[in-house]
Design a protein around this motif. Structure first.
Motif, PDB file in Angstrom:
ATOM      1  N   ALA A  96      -7.815  -2.780 -15.324  1.00 46.58           N
ATOM      2  CA  ALA A  96      -8.004  -1.509 -16.018  1.00 46.58           C
ATOM      3  C   ALA A  96      -9.264  -0.871 -15.440  1.00 46.58           C
ATOM      4  O   ALA A  96     -10.353  -1.436 -15.544  1.00 46.58           O
ATOM      5  N   ASP A  97      -9.112   0.293 -14.813  1.00 48.40           N
ATOM      6  CA  ASP A  97     -10.245   0.928 -14.142  1.00 48.40           C
ATOM      7  C   ASP A  97     -10.898   2.033 -14.964  1.00 48.40           C
ATOM      8  O   ASP A  97     -11.770   2.754 -14.487  1.00 48.40           O
ATOM      9  N   GLY A  98     -10.475   2.176 -16.209  1.00 51.50           N
ATOM     10  CA  GLY A  98     -10.996   3.224 -17.068  1.00 51.50           C
ATOM     11  C   GLY A  98     -10.022   4.361 -17.263  1.00 51.50           C
ATOM     12  O   GLY A  98     -10.105   5.108 -18.249  1.00 51.50           O
ATOM     13  N   GLN A  99      -9.071   4.491 -16.344  1.00 49.81           N
ATOM     14  CA  GLN A  99      -8.061   5.531 -16.430  1.00 49.81           C
ATOM     15  C   GLN A  99      -6.643   4.969 -16.382  1.00 49.81           C
ATOM     16  O   GLN A  99      -5.769   5.377 -17.136  1.00 49.81           O
ATOM     17  N   THR A 100      -6.463   3.992 -15.488  1.00 49.09           N
ATOM     18  CA  THR A 100      -5.130   3.450 -15.227  1.00 49.09           C
ATOM     19  C   THR A 100      -5.135   1.935 -15.409  1.00 49.09           C
ATOM     20  O   THR A 100      -6.100   1.254 -15.040  1.00 49.09           O
ATOM     21  N   LEU A 101      -4.046   1.428 -15.977  1.00 51.86           N
ATOM     22  CA  LEU A 101      -3.838  -0.009 -16.064  1.00 51.86           C
ATOM     23  C   LEU A 101      -2.874  -0.410 -14.954  1.00 51.86           C
ATOM     24  O   LEU A 101      -1.737   0.063 -14.900  1.00 51.86           O
ATOM     25  N   TRP A 102      -3.349  -1.287 -14.072  1.00 49.90           N
ATOM     26  CA  TRP A 102      -2.568  -1.727 -12.924  1.00 49.90           C
ATOM     27  C   TRP A 102      -2.101  -3.161 -13.126  1.00 49.90           C
ATOM     28  O   TRP A 102      -2.878  -4.009 -13.540  1.00 49.90           O
ATOM     29  N   LEU A 103      -0.858  -3.423 -12.841  1.00 51.49           N
ATOM     30  CA  LEU A 103      -0.306  -4.774 -12.875  1.00 51.49           C
ATOM     31  C   LEU A 103       0.302  -5.071 -11.506  1.00 51.49           C
ATOM     32  O   LEU A 103       1.263  -4.418 -11.093  1.00 51.49           O
ATOM     33  N   TYR A 104      -0.266  -6.052 -10.808  1.00 50.82           N
ATOM     34  CA  TYR A 104       0.183  -6.390  -9.457  1.00 50.82           C
ATOM     35  C   TYR A 104       0.762  -7.787  -9.451  1.00 50.82           C
ATOM     36  O   TYR A 104       0.065  -8.761  -9.713  1.00 50.82           O
ATOM     37  N   PHE A 213     -13.666  -3.428 -10.536  1.00 50.76           N
ATOM     38  CA  PHE A 213     -12.571  -2.806 -11.270  1.00 50.76           C
ATOM     39  C   PHE A 213     -11.849  -1.736 -10.454  1.00 50.76           C
ATOM     40  O   PHE A 213     -11.097  -0.933 -11.009  1.00 50.76           O
ATOM     41  N   ASP A 214     -12.088  -1.750  -9.158  1.00 50.76           N
ATOM     42  CA  ASP A 214     -11.326  -0.871  -8.269  1.00 50.76           C
ATOM     43  C   ASP A 214     -10.003  -1.542  -7.916  1.00 50.76           C
ATOM     44  O   ASP A 214      -9.941  -2.756  -7.746  1.00 50.76           O
ATOM     45  N   PHE A 215      -8.955  -0.740  -7.820  1.00 50.65           N
ATOM     46  CA  PHE A 215      -7.679  -1.299  -7.395  1.00 50.65           C
ATOM     47  C   PHE A 215      -6.914  -0.259  -6.582  1.00 50.65           C
ATOM     48  O   PHE A 215      -6.783   0.898  -6.981  1.00 50.65           O
ATOM     49  N   LYS A 216      -6.420  -0.702  -5.442  1.00 48.78           N
ATOM     50  CA  LYS A 216      -5.540   0.109  -4.608  1.00 48.78           C
ATOM     51  C   LYS A 216      -4.318  -0.728  -4.257  1.00 48.78           C
ATOM     52  O   LYS A 216      -4.464  -1.862  -3.799  1.00 48.78           O
ATOM     53  N   PRO A 217      -3.143  -0.205  -4.483  1.00 49.84           N
ATOM     54  CA  PRO A 217      -1.928  -0.972  -4.161  1.00 49.84           C
ATOM     55  C   PRO A 217      -1.930  -1.388  -2.693  1.00 49.84           C
ATOM     56  O   PRO A 217      -2.176  -0.557  -1.813  1.00 49.84           O
ATOM     57  N   PRO A 218      -1.673  -2.652  -2.412  1.00 51.65           N
ATOM     58  CA  PRO A 218      -1.617  -3.116  -1.023  1.00 51.65           C
ATOM     59  C   PRO A 218      -0.487  -2.428  -0.260  1.00 51.65           C
ATOM     60  O   PRO A 218       0.512  -2.010  -0.859  1.00 51.65           O
ATOM     61  N   PRO A 219      -0.627  -2.297   1.040  1.00 52.08           N
ATOM     62  CA  PRO A 219       0.440  -1.683   1.842  1.00 52.08           C
ATOM     63  C   PRO A 219       1.742  -2.460   1.723  1.00 52.08           C
ATOM     64  O   PRO A 219       1.748  -3.696   1.667  1.00 52.08           O
ATOM     65  N   GLY A 220       2.846  -1.730   1.631  1.00 55.26           N
ATOM     66  CA  GLY A 220       4.140  -2.368   1.648  1.00 55.26           C
ATOM     67  C   GLY A 220       4.686  -2.794   0.303  1.00 55.26           C
ATOM     68  O   GLY A 220       5.804  -3.330   0.235  1.00 55.26           O
ATOM     69  N   VAL A 221       3.940  -2.567  -0.793  1.00 56.40           N
ATOM     70  CA  VAL A 221       4.439  -2.971  -2.112  1.00 56.40           C
ATOM     71  C   VAL A 221       5.079  -1.770  -2.802  1.00 56.40           C
ATOM     72  O   VAL A 221       4.749  -0.612  -2.527  1.00 56.40           O
ATOM     73  N   ASP A 222       6.008  -2.043  -3.701  1.00 54.94           N
ATOM     74  CA  ASP A 222       6.618  -0.989  -4.515  1.00 54.94           C
ATOM     75  C   ASP A 222       5.673  -0.620  -5.642  1.00 54.94           C
ATOM     76  O   ASP A 222       5.103  -1.497  -6.310  1.00 54.94           O
ATOM     77  N   VAL A 223       5.476   0.668  -5.885  1.00 53.03           N
ATOM     78  CA  VAL A 223       4.603   1.142  -6.953  1.00 53.03           C
ATOM     79  C   VAL A 223       5.450   1.899  -7.981  1.00 53.03           C
ATOM     80  O   VAL A 223       6.118   2.879  -7.650  1.00 53.03           O
TER      81      VAL A 223
END
Length: 226
Positions: A96-104, A213-223
């Motif tokens: 959770a980066d303060g704006q978006t909740l990411w689940l990888y 708490f930074d997150f960027k989707p890795p290359p090649g994954v479905d978002v």
């Protein structure tokens, strides 16, 4: 008849007095969890720990309950930032980066992104990492102190919203010099599944890198964005 009646009255008075004393003695223990929660939310602005999570599904008829155990690390920063990194048995990251909740999900090569404001209100994460004070928590949860158990002080938090998937959350704190230490989360969902997270090596207000708490989707994954 009269002596017997008087003796009975005295016995009732003694019982009432004993019960009152017992109640007074028990009150601080029950209030301890609420006090620890208030202090934790107020004073612990960020921290980190390792955790073990045991998920127990309700048993089917004639079968034993099935358990799944996971381990990983946890960091948080108030208000509203946290990272759970599940390492075993399957790698998964929740940020959770303060704006978006990411689940990888590493195995599935899939990232799910949701707006935090839509999903964190009545969740255990709100208790541990999002709320800035006890009043903020009380908007979303009914809070009740519970008797000390296993050397921990406990608070039960019941979501006020009826559409949440969480039935209740019990938060355990270990009393310590200088403040309470987060020790456990005991979560029961609306399907009767129980998830117990036990924290160790907790470091309150420990320095955390800005990139935690930074997150960027890795290359090649479905978002998938919801």
């Amino acid at each position: 008849m009269q002596p017997t009646f008087i003796a009975s009255i005295r016995a009732v008075r003694r019982f009432a007095l004993a019960a009152a004393i017992a109640g007074l003695c028990a009150a601080p223990a029950w209030a301890g969890g609420l006090d620890s929660l208030a202090q934790f939310v107020k004073d612990t602005r960020f921290g980190k720990a390792t955790f073990t999570q045991v998920v127990t599904a309700p048993p089917k008829q004639g079968q034993k309950a099935h358990e799944k155990t996971s381990t990983g690390t946890f960091e948080f920063q108030r208000p509203g930032k946290f990272r759970f990194h599940y390492q075993k048995p399957f790698e998964q990251t929740i940020v959770a980066d303060g704006q978006t909740l990411w689940l990888y999900d590493v195995d599935l090569k899939q990232v799910t992104a949701r707006k935090q404001e839509q999903v964190l209100g009545s969740t255990p994460a709100a208790i541990v990492a999002a709320a800035s004070d006890l009043k903020a928590l009380e908007k979303d949860f009914q809070l009740e102190g519970e008797p000390d158990q296993g050397g921990l002080q406990w608070v039960k938090a019941t979501p006020k919203a009826r559409d949440t998937q969480i039935q209740s959350v019990r938060v355990g704190f270990k009393p310590a010099d200088g403040g309470a230490t987060l020790a456990a989360l005991d979560i029961t969902d609306s399907f009767g599944q129980r998830s117990v997270l036990t924290f160790s090596d907790f470091q309150g207000n420990a320095a955390l890198p800005a990139s935690t708490f930074d997150f960027k989707p890795p290359p090649g994954v479905d978002v998938i964005r919801n």
